[in-house]
Structures are given as C-alpha cells and as structure tokens.
Design a protein around this motif. Structure first.
Motif, short mmCIF file in Angstrom:
data_model
loop_
_atom_site.label_atom_id
_atom_site.label_comp_id
_atom_site.label_asym_id
_atom_site.label_seq_id
_atom_site.Cartn_x
_atom_site.Cartn_y
_atom_site.Cartn_z
N LYS A 44 35.54 41.62 46.80
CA LYS A 44 35.94 43.04 46.84
C LYS A 44 34.70 43.90 47.10
O LYS A 44 33.84 43.48 47.86
CB LYS A 44 36.68 43.41 45.55
N HIS B 193 45.51 42.79 51.64
CA HIS B 193 45.30 42.74 50.20
C HIS B 193 45.99 43.94 49.55
O HIS B 193 46.00 45.04 50.10
CB HIS B 193 43.80 42.73 49.87
N GLU C 24 45.18 45.88 47.27
CA GLU C 24 44.37 47.08 47.04
C GLU C 24 44.31 47.93 48.31
O GLU C 24 44.30 49.16 48.25
CB GLU C 24 42.97 46.68 46.55
N GLU D 35 49.93 36.93 45.50
CA GLU D 35 49.21 37.62 44.43
C GLU D 35 50.11 38.67 43.80
O GLU D 35 50.22 39.79 44.32
CB GLU D 35 47.96 38.30 44.99
N ILE E 284 46.69 40.96 39.14
CA ILE E 284 45.36 41.13 39.76
C ILE E 284 44.44 41.94 38.86
O ILE E 284 44.74 43.09 38.53
CB ILE E 284 45.48 41.80 41.14
N GLY E 285 43.34 41.32 38.46
CA GLY E 285 42.32 42.01 37.67
C GLY E 285 42.78 42.41 36.28
O GLY E 285 42.14 43.22 35.61
N GLY F 121 45.40 36.01 41.29
CA GLY F 121 45.71 36.97 40.21
C GLY F 121 45.20 36.41 38.90
O GLY F 121 45.82 35.55 38.29
N GLY G 299 39.31 36.61 42.50
CA GLY G 299 38.59 37.88 42.55
C GLY G 299 37.47 37.91 41.54
O GLY G 299 36.40 37.33 41.75
N GLY G 300 37.72 38.55 40.40
CA GLY G 300 36.68 38.75 39.37
C GLY G 300 35.87 37.51 39.04
O GLY G 300 34.64 37.57 38.94
P1 PGA Z 1 41.43 38.78 40.33
O1 PGA Z 1 41.67 39.30 41.84
O2 PGA Z 1 41.12 37.32 40.40
O3 PGA Z 1 40.27 39.61 39.83
O4 PGA Z 1 42.69 39.06 39.59
C1 PGA Z 1 42.33 38.51 42.78
C2 PGA Z 1 42.44 39.26 44.08
O5 PGA Z 1 42.68 40.47 44.06
O6 PGA Z 1 42.30 38.67 45.16
#
Ligand code: PGA
Length: 261
Positions: free
Chosen positions: A14, A99, A101, A171, A176-177, A216, A238-239
C-alpha cells in the motif's frame, strides 16, 4: 490448495513505507526466506511506484517478482498522474487492479477495473484483480451477488488466453486491515463461487488455470487455514507484509503446506 501453478503470496505494501531506504531494508529482510522457498511458493512484492525501480534492482535474479499497485488503461498520452502498463512492463511482472481502497477512495468502478486489467494483460503483465463485499453486503447475505458481479464485469474484456496470467483475489472489505479475518469456510465458498463465475465468463478450461487468492488480515498464525483450502492458490497480504520476519514466516508456512500437499 490449488494445483494449477505454484501458490502465490502477494505483498501489498500500500502507501508504505514512506522512506525509500526502509523499502530496500524490507526487501533485504524478506529475500533470504523468499528465495529459499521460490521453488515452492511464488512471491511477488507490490511497493509504491517511487520504490519500484530500486526494488527491481534488488530482486534481479532472485526469483522474487515485482508488481505495481495500479495502472492506467491507456499506454501513453495526456493523463496527468497516471502510469501505463507499457511503462511498468520494463521491470514489473505484475499489476494489482481494483483494490477496494481504490474503489472506495478514488471511485474506481468495475468498468475501470476491467479496462485496467485488459490493458495490463495486453502488455504481457500478470494481473491480480481484487474483489470483495462490504460488511453491509455480508450481513445482508448479498456478498455472493456483489462478488459475482465484480468478477463478471472485471473480466468482461479478458479472454481464456489470459487465464494463466490472471489471478482473482477475494478480499472481503470487512476483513481488510481489521484483524477480523474471514472464516476459512466462508472464504472457501466464495472462492469456489469466483471460480464458477470465471468459468461462466471466460470458459471452464480457463477457470481451472486462473489462480484465486484470499486476502484480509492474513498473518503467520492464520495463513495455513487459507492455503490448505481446496481451490485456494495463495494469499494477498497487506499489513503483515510490512514486517520482514512476519512475512517470511508466512512464506515458510505456505511452503510447508505445499510440501505436504
Ligand atoms: P491486510 O490488507 O492484510 O492489511 O488486511 C490486505 C489487502 O488490502 O490487500
């Protein structure tokens, strides 16, 4: 656990890290374990645009791949701020499109996602197309409908010939996040649905070749519960991909699942 190709672990950084030196340090931290397992697990890193070139130099000859987090659908022209697949092709193998976001903050529609995917594929890039439902859809039992529509529209300009370079990442937006990863049973059912819709859209043969990922809140503690699922070909992380040790652990766990598979 899918069978067609190697499992894929995609690291979506990201808009992180803000410092180029830290980006290279992160690569340095990930490389030893990722290279060691590159015969079992395909790893692709998705840093922000400004770090792509430096990361590409570090990944040269390592077996680890590189991707951009987005691209435009035209190859050149008066599109201020955009980056084309033709520009990425020199040092990236992958591009991420759609994505959640970008859909949420930048108003990307299914039609835009479809155009981006088709443009990237026509430039010989491999594509990860992200789909997933909002919490309100999930709660209302409309998740399947939303995800099916996203897959159908997103693939509207793709063909069966693209299938080996096409990956769909499921996802759920509520996962997510948030640390609230999806129940593997739910992930499995949705990934099965995605494969069916891929088959209806670009052909049954293609559906067997397209890889389907879960994303996710994936971490080293829960990755096994996803990659061991039938029809799951890896994860979009992600994270947890911003911590070299944690991501390396995710690679190790995935390699071990496939070693026994
Ligand atoms: P996350 O993000 O692992 O931080 O939940 C995944 C993504 O948005 O691709």
């Amino acid at each position: 656990m899918g069978v067609a190709q190697l499992p894929l672990l995609a690291a979506n950084w990201k808009m992180n890290p803000i410092d180029g030196g830290a980006a290279l340090d992160l690569v340095k931290g990930i490389l030893p374990v990722a290279s060691e397992h590159s015969d079992r697990v395909e790893v692709a890193l998705f840093p922000p645009f400004p770090w792509l070139l430096g990361v590409a130099e570090m990944l040269d000859q390592t077996g680890i791949e590189l991707g951009a987090q987005d691209c435009f659908w035209e190859m050149s022209g008066a599109y201020t701020g955009e980056v084309s697949p033709a520009m990425l092709k020199g040092w990236c193998q992958w591009v991420l499109v759609g994505h959640s976001e970008r859909r949420a903050y930048l108003g990307e529609t299914d039609e835009m996602v479809a155009r981006k995917a088709a443009a990237a594929l026509s430039s010989d890039l491999s594509v990860i197309m992200c789909v997933g439902e909002l919490d309100e859809h999930y709660v209302a039992g409309k998740g399947d409908e939303v995800v099916s529509a996203q897959v159908r529209s997103g693939l509207s300009s793709c063909s069966a010939d693209d299938s080996s370079r096409l990956v769909i990442a499921y996802e759920p937006i509520w996962a997510i996040g948030t640390g609230k990863s999806a129940d593997p049973e739910h992930a499995y059912k949705t990934m099965r649905l995605i494969r069916r819709v891929v088959g209806e859209t670009i052909g049954a043969g293609a559906a067997r070749k397209v890889r389907v990922l879960y994303g996710g809140s994936v971490n080293s503690g829960n990755v096994e519960s996803y990659v061991e699922l039938p029809l799951c070909d890896g994860c979009l992380v992600g994270g947890a991909s911003l911590k070299a040790e944690e991501f390396s652990e995710i690679v190790k766990v995935t390699a071990a699942v496939y070693a026994h598979g």
